[in-house]
Design a protein around this motif. Structure first.
Motif: not given
Length: 352
Positions: A220-223, A242-251, A285-291
């Motif tokens: 997995g990955g870690f936040a 879809e996986l990273f859209a789901r992660i973006a929504e969760h985080l 582009r999916i996650l849109r983090p600050r950096r």
């Protein structure tokens, strides 16, 4: 090579039938792909014999980290790239290590296997006291038994080890006390002090032995969230929107995404399990983090691209999408990103 290698038990697979990624004999991906077979590995190795790859190590930037500033830091969130996937994260007054690998080879033995060409930015003994270690999966370039043994014996006591399901047995063999090992399933969280660590799904696989243990340990990955900031690393993963859209929504809001850009050629063999720089940009582009910071490159020759190539491919992908290099940057090995809680961050050379 540690003699403990000969005594390592296979991971203990614990299936929960209610979880979709728990298969009959091991864990599986949310978006299944055909995992590498021996014949694929043989084909790849045959094709590699004809390659003549030049690794321009002089193009891989390094800076001297300010070890004293990192040791004195108690409140300002920061990330220091040690090399490959290894990094020091400071949140809420705690020191966290991500995928620590200090050995000379990413291999079960130290006389063969992928050799480190870029040394770690900081000697292991020069790190501040480590409170917790996050290991994303059990491949040798992410889980280094000899490094873990040394961390268990650090002055002041063993750190807490937060790992995916099934990885804890390797930590136990490295000497970690049972009460210092926490195993997580996808989306499970563990709070240590003021820091919350969450295991996120990834498109990958696990294996440490020649036989008998494929996918018996999770990946997995870690936040990591605390002190008003959240950092996220996806681990080794293939790309699926879809996986990273789901992660973006969760985080929700992510201040810093640590996105892997190396170990991606040839695509016929690696596409399902390792993103390339263009796909790292799609995740951005999916996650849109600050950096975003580019990691997982420039240390071990694991695949076919030149060691210095990933930032060049990343620059092309960023240009195609009109993304400023400052928003998705390539740190130097040893560089520290100092963050203001809840507000992006600014690159630094290791000085506070």
């Amino acid at each position: 090579m540690s003699l403990n290698l000969l005594r390592w038990p296979l991971p203990r697979y614990r299936r929960d039938p209610s979880r979709v990624h728990h298969g009959e004999t091991g864990y599986r991906n949310l978006y299944p792909f055909k995992q590498p077979r021996l014949i694929d590995l043989l084909r790849w190795n045959w094709e590699r014999r004809r390659l003549k790859v030049e690794h321009r190590l002089q193009d891989i930037r390094r800076v001297e980290p300010d070890v004293a500033a990192l040791a004195a830091n108690r409140g300002r969130p920061s990330y220091t790239w040690i090399g490959h996937a290894s990094g020091l994260i400071q949140l809420a007054g705690m020191n966290l290590l991500l995928d620590p690998v200090w050995s000379q080879r990413a291999s079960p033995m130290q006389w063969a296997g992928p050799k480190r060409l870029s040394p770690p930015a900081i000697a292991l003994d020069d790190l501040p006291h480590i409170d917790a270690v996050m290991v994303t999966h059990n491949h040798y370039d992410h889980l280094d038994f000899l490094t873990l043994q040394r961390l268990v014996r650090q002055s002041g006591g063993s750190p807490l080890f937060v790992v995916p399901l099934g990885v804890g047995r390797t930590l136990a063999c490295a000497g970690a006390p049972a009460d210092r090992i926490v195993e997580l399933d996808w989306w499970q969280r563990h709070r240590h002090g003021e820091v919350e660590m969450t295991l996120t799904p990834a498109q990958h696989w696990s294996k440490r032995w020649a036989w008998g243990d494929r996918n018996r340990a999770l990946w997995g990955g870690f936040a990591a969230k605390g002190g008003g900031a959240q950092l996220w690393y996806p681990g080794d993963t293939g790309y699926h929107p879809e996986l990273f859209a789901r992660i973006a929504e969760h985080l929700g809001k992510v201040d810093v995404a640590l996105l892997p850009i190396g170990a991606y050629r040839p695509r016929w063999f690696l596409q399902a399990q390792h993103i390339d720089p263009a796909e790292a940009v799609e995740i951005y582009r999916i996650l849109r983090p600050r950096r975003a910071l580019a990691v997982h490159w420039g240390t071990f020759v694991l695949t076919d691209e030149p060691l210095h190539q990933p930032p060049l491919d990343l620059a092309d992908a960023l240009s195609r999408h009109g993304i400023a290099p400052a928003d998705f940057s390539v740190p130097a090995i040893g560089e520290t990103l100092w963050l203001d809680a809840g507000a992006g961050g600014e690159r630094g050379d290791g000085s506070n």
